[in-house]
Design a protein around this motif. Structure first.
Motif, PDB file in Angstrom:
ATOM      1  N   ARG A 166      68.922  16.142  62.641  1.00 59.96           N
ATOM      2  CA  ARG A 166      69.113  14.695  62.758  1.00 59.96           C
ATOM      3  C   ARG A 166      70.397  14.358  63.520  1.00 59.96           C
ATOM      4  O   ARG A 166      70.440  13.369  64.255  1.00 59.96           O
ATOM      5  N   GLU A 167      71.413  15.186  63.343  1.00 55.90           N
ATOM      6  CA  GLU A 167      72.666  14.938  64.057  1.00 55.90           C
ATOM      7  C   GLU A 167      72.485  15.072  65.564  1.00 55.90           C
ATOM      8  O   GLU A 167      73.083  14.318  66.341  1.00 55.90           O
ATOM      9  N   THR A 168      71.673  16.035  65.976  1.00 59.92           N
ATOM     10  CA  THR A 168      71.447  16.223  67.415  1.00 59.92           C
ATOM     11  C   THR A 168      70.720  15.026  68.017  1.00 59.92           C
ATOM     12  O   THR A 168      70.944  14.683  69.171  1.00 59.92           O
ATOM     13  N   VAL A 169      69.856  14.398  67.238  1.00 61.45           N
ATOM     14  CA  VAL A 169      69.131  13.226  67.730  1.00 61.45           C
ATOM     15  C   VAL A 169      70.110  12.080  67.977  1.00 61.45           C
ATOM     16  O   VAL A 169      70.045  11.397  69.003  1.00 61.45           O
ATOM     17  N   SER A 170      71.039  11.869  67.052  1.00 56.89           N
ATOM     18  CA  SER A 170      72.041  10.809  67.212  1.00 56.89           C
ATOM     19  C   SER A 170      72.885  11.040  68.456  1.00 56.89           C
ATOM     20  O   SER A 170      73.161  10.112  69.221  1.00 56.89           O
ATOM     21  N   LYS A 171      73.294  12.288  68.665  1.00 58.79           N
ATOM     22  CA  LYS A 171      74.098  12.617  69.844  1.00 58.79           C
ATOM     23  C   LYS A 171      73.292  12.409  71.127  1.00 58.79           C
ATOM     24  O   LYS A 171      73.822  11.929  72.134  1.00 58.79           O
ATOM     25  N   PHE A 172      72.024  12.779  71.077  1.00 62.01           N
ATOM     26  CA  PHE A 172      71.136  12.599  72.226  1.00 62.01           C
ATOM     27  C   PHE A 172      71.002  11.124  72.585  1.00 62.01           C
ATOM     28  O   PHE A 172      71.080  10.740  73.762  1.00 62.01           O
ATOM     29  N   LEU A 173      70.823  10.282  71.578  1.00 61.08           N
ATOM     30  CA  LEU A 173      70.684   8.842  71.821  1.00 61.08           C
ATOM     31  C   LEU A 173      71.971   8.239  72.373  1.00 61.08           C
ATOM     32  O   LEU A 173      71.935   7.366  73.253  1.00 61.08           O
ATOM     33  N   ASP A 174      73.119   8.706  71.879  1.00 54.94           N
ATOM     34  CA  ASP A 174      74.406   8.253  72.417  1.00 54.94           C
ATOM     35  C   ASP A 174      74.538   8.641  73.886  1.00 54.94           C
ATOM     36  O   ASP A 174      75.051   7.867  74.712  1.00 54.94           O
ATOM     37  N   TYR A 175      74.069   9.844  74.214  1.00 54.89           N
ATOM     38  CA  TYR A 175      74.096  10.329  75.601  1.00 54.89           C
ATOM     39  C   TYR A 175      73.246   9.437  76.506  1.00 54.89           C
ATOM     40  O   TYR A 175      73.664   9.069  77.613  1.00 54.89           O
ATOM     41  N   LEU A 176      72.065   9.064  76.027  1.00 56.39           N
ATOM     42  CA  LEU A 176      71.181   8.194  76.813  1.00 56.39           C
ATOM     43  C   LEU A 176      71.842   6.849  77.083  1.00 56.39           C
ATOM     44  O   LEU A 176      71.731   6.293  78.182  1.00 56.39           O
ATOM     45  N   LYS A 177      72.553   6.348  76.077  1.00 53.21           N
ATOM     46  CA  LYS A 177      73.159   5.027  76.192  1.00 53.21           C
ATOM     47  C   LYS A 177      74.424   5.034  77.035  1.00 53.21           C
ATOM     48  O   LYS A 177      74.582   4.210  77.958  1.00 53.21           O
ATOM     49  N   THR A 178      75.333   5.979  76.757  1.00 50.00           N
ATOM     50  CA  THR A 178      76.655   5.947  77.395  1.00 50.00           C
ATOM     51  C   THR A 178      76.705   6.645  78.745  1.00 50.00           C
ATOM     52  O   THR A 178      77.391   6.185  79.662  1.00 50.00           O
ATOM     53  N   ASN A 236      64.756  -0.323  75.708  1.00 45.93           N
ATOM     54  CA  ASN A 236      63.351   0.049  75.486  1.00 45.93           C
ATOM     55  C   ASN A 236      63.152   1.555  75.615  1.00 45.93           C
ATOM     56  O   ASN A 236      62.429   2.169  74.819  1.00 45.93           O
ATOM     57  N   THR A 237      63.800   2.150  76.627  1.00 42.31           N
ATOM     58  CA  THR A 237      63.685   3.600  76.826  1.00 42.31           C
ATOM     59  C   THR A 237      64.298   4.354  75.650  1.00 42.31           C
ATOM     60  O   THR A 237      63.702   5.300  75.124  1.00 42.31           O
ATOM     61  N   ILE A 238      65.475   3.925  75.229  1.00 45.03           N
ATOM     62  CA  ILE A 238      66.158   4.578  74.110  1.00 45.03           C
ATOM     63  C   ILE A 238      65.314   4.478  72.834  1.00 45.03           C
ATOM     64  O   ILE A 238      65.158   5.447  72.090  1.00 45.03           O
ATOM     65  N   ALA A 239      64.734   3.294  72.607  1.00 46.36           N
ATOM     66  CA  ALA A 239      63.903   3.094  71.414  1.00 46.36           C
ATOM     67  C   ALA A 239      62.670   3.997  71.439  1.00 46.36           C
ATOM     68  O   ALA A 239      62.286   4.579  70.418  1.00 46.36           O
ATOM     69  N   SER A 240      62.058   4.138  72.626  1.00 41.51           N
ATOM     70  CA  SER A 240      60.873   5.007  72.755  1.00 41.51           C
ATOM     71  C   SER A 240      61.243   6.466  72.506  1.00 41.51           C
ATOM     72  O   SER A 240      60.536   7.182  71.784  1.00 41.51           O
ATOM     73  N   TYR A 241      62.345   6.918  73.126  1.00 36.95           N
ATOM     74  CA  TYR A 241      62.780   8.306  72.943  1.00 36.95           C
ATOM     75  C   TYR A 241      63.147   8.580  71.480  1.00 36.95           C
ATOM     76  O   TYR A 241      62.841   9.642  70.941  1.00 36.95           O
ATOM     77  N   ASN A 248      55.461  11.185  75.229  1.00 38.79           N
ATOM     78  CA  ASN A 248      56.091  12.088  74.265  1.00 38.79           C
ATOM     79  C   ASN A 248      56.613  13.344  74.955  1.00 38.79           C
ATOM     80  O   ASN A 248      57.694  13.833  74.631  1.00 38.79           O
ATOM     81  N   VAL A 249      55.846  13.869  75.894  1.00 36.38           N
ATOM     82  CA  VAL A 249      56.284  15.058  76.633  1.00 36.38           C
ATOM     83  C   VAL A 249      57.582  14.762  77.377  1.00 36.38           C
ATOM     84  O   VAL A 249      58.519  15.569  77.387  1.00 36.38           O
ATOM     85  N   ALA A 250      57.648  13.585  78.002  1.00 43.28           N
ATOM     86  CA  ALA A 250      58.874  13.196  78.722  1.00 43.28           C
ATOM     87  C   ALA A 250      60.061  13.098  77.764  1.00 43.28           C
ATOM     88  O   ALA A 250      61.174  13.546  78.088  1.00 43.28           O
ATOM     89  N   SER A 251      59.844  12.521  76.588  1.00 39.46           N
ATOM     90  CA  SER A 251      60.918  12.407  75.591  1.00 39.46           C
ATOM     91  C   SER A 251      61.375  13.781  75.123  1.00 39.46           C
ATOM     92  O   SER A 251      62.586  14.045  75.001  1.00 39.46           O
ATOM     93  N   ILE A 252      60.415  14.667  74.864  1.00 39.82           N
ATOM     94  CA  ILE A 252      60.730  16.017  74.383  1.00 39.82           C
ATOM     95  C   ILE A 252      61.494  16.802  75.446  1.00 39.82           C
ATOM     96  O   ILE A 252      62.480  17.482  75.154  1.00 39.82           O
ATOM     97  N   HIS A 253      61.041  16.708  76.690  1.00 42.29           N
ATOM     98  CA  HIS A 253      61.748  17.367  77.802  1.00 42.29           C
ATOM     99  C   HIS A 253      63.202  16.923  77.854  1.00 42.29           C
ATOM    100  O   HIS A 253      64.126  17.742  77.959  1.00 42.29           O
ATOM    101  N   SER A 254      63.402  15.613  77.815  1.00 40.75           N
ATOM    102  CA  SER A 254      64.752  15.072  77.931  1.00 40.75           C
ATOM    103  C   SER A 254      65.629  15.523  76.767  1.00 40.75           C
ATOM    104  O   SER A 254      66.797  15.886  76.956  1.00 40.75           O
ATOM    105  N   TYR A 255      65.087  15.520  75.574  1.00 42.82           N
ATOM    106  CA  TYR A 255      65.832  15.912  74.376  1.00 42.82           C
ATOM    107  C   TYR A 255      66.260  17.369  74.443  1.00 42.82           C
ATOM    108  O   TYR A 255      67.440  17.699  74.235  1.00 42.82           O
ATOM    109  N   PHE A 256      65.338  18.260  74.761  1.00 42.60           N
ATOM    110  CA  PHE A 256      65.676  19.686  74.764  1.00 42.60           C
ATOM    111  C   PHE A 256      66.543  20.078  75.967  1.00 42.60           C
ATOM    112  O   PHE A 256      67.348  21.010  75.876  1.00 42.60           O
TER     113      PHE A 256
END
Length: 293
Positions: free
Chosen positions: A2-14, A21-26, A72-80
């Motif tokens: 869960r911590e990695t998800v929070s960091k990932f979302l911060d990365y997308l934003k900052t 909308n993109t951040i919410a979908s991811y 979902n594939v695009a979100s997973i790619h970006s996350y990993f």
């Protein structure tokens, strides 16, 4: 995880400046993946490509649309990719993950009979009806885009030789016109345009009732009103006559290269959708007409 998800979302934003909308979908997609992985007792370091493919198969079994799975594939790619680049995992398990093939939806078109009915609706008793008739006839005769139609200038047409000159963003196209569209255009120029224009120096070919350039929305309303009057209840869009033009040409034997040139497609693969529509129509005719179909 869960911590990695929070960091990932911060990365997308900052850092990436992604939209809300993109951040919410991811966030939704990655959290759903994490829920699946945790339910199967998997940790970040042990996730494999097989695990991720199993997750996608699970989405398919749940009835998710190919477009949803592809997102979902695009979100997973970006996350990993984010995890891998920041040394949170030793290898990216999503590197070979493939999106499902999304079949392009065939555009709505009118039958030739529906086109005849639609184009017969404008009245020739007033300037507006004469103009509307000319616009519809030119659109169906040439297959130009609505934006190109409303931007035509008077000098872009040559009625005697039977063609219009269309300037899109990439190149100039010369497109032939048939006799019916030439007659409708001549009638508009001879009996309506000079009455409708406010400025004698106006160079736009088709003007609104206020005497100025027409908007896309204005023309869309014209098409829709005549479709309703004609009793045509398909999903009418400003593009429907362009699609119908191309489909009817292919159905009647026109080669794809010529249709591509008239439509202004840079890639023939874009034009090939009309061949597919024509094939579907032939199959339909065969199944209805052949005694052993």
């Amino acid at each position: 995880m869960r911590e990695t998800v929070s960091k990932f979302l911060d990365y997308l934003k900052t850092e990436k400046g992604s939209s809300q909308n993109t951040i919410a979908s991811y966030e939704r997609d990655v959290n759903n993946l994490i829920n699946y992985l945790e339910s199967n007792s998997l940790t970040i370091g042990k996730i494999t490509n097989t695990n991720l493919n199993s997750y996608l198969i699970n989405l398919e079994k749940m009835g998710r649309a190919p477009s949803t799975i592809s997102r979902n594939v695009a979100s997973i790619h970006s996350y990993f990719r984010y995890l891998y680049k920041n040394d949170m995992i030793k290898q990216d398990p999503s590197s070979n993950l493939l999106s499902p093939k999304i079949e392009k939806k065939l555009p709505e078109v009118l039958t030739m009979e529906e086109v005849d009915i639609l184009l017969s609706q404008p009245s020739d008793n007033d300037c507006k009806g004469i103009r509307d008739k000319a616009m519809l006839e030119v659109l169906y005769a040439t297959g130009i885009r609505v934006s190109e139609l409303i931007n035509l200038k008077k000098d872009d047409i040559n009625i005697n030789l039977g063609y219009i000159k269309c300037n899109d963003k990439k190149k100039e196209r010369i497109i032939p016109m048939g006799q019916v569209s030439k007659d409708a255009l001549s009638n508009y120029l001879d009996h309506a345009r000079e009455i409708m224009i406010k400025d004698p120096g106006e160079d736009i070919l088709f003007v609104s009732c206020l005497g100025h350039k027409m908007s896309r929305q204005g023309f869309w309303k014209i098409v829709k009103s005549y479709a309703n009057k004609a009793g045509i209840y398909k999903k009418i869009t400003p593009h429907i006559l362009r699609h119908s033009f191309a489909t009817h040409l292919v159905e009647n034997g026109a080669d794809l290269r010529s249709v591509q040139e008239m439509l202004g497609h840079s890639d023939i693969s874009t034009t090939q959708i009309y061949a597919k529509m024509s094939n579907n129509r032939l199959k339909e005719v065969y199944s209805k007409a052949h005694p052993r179909a």
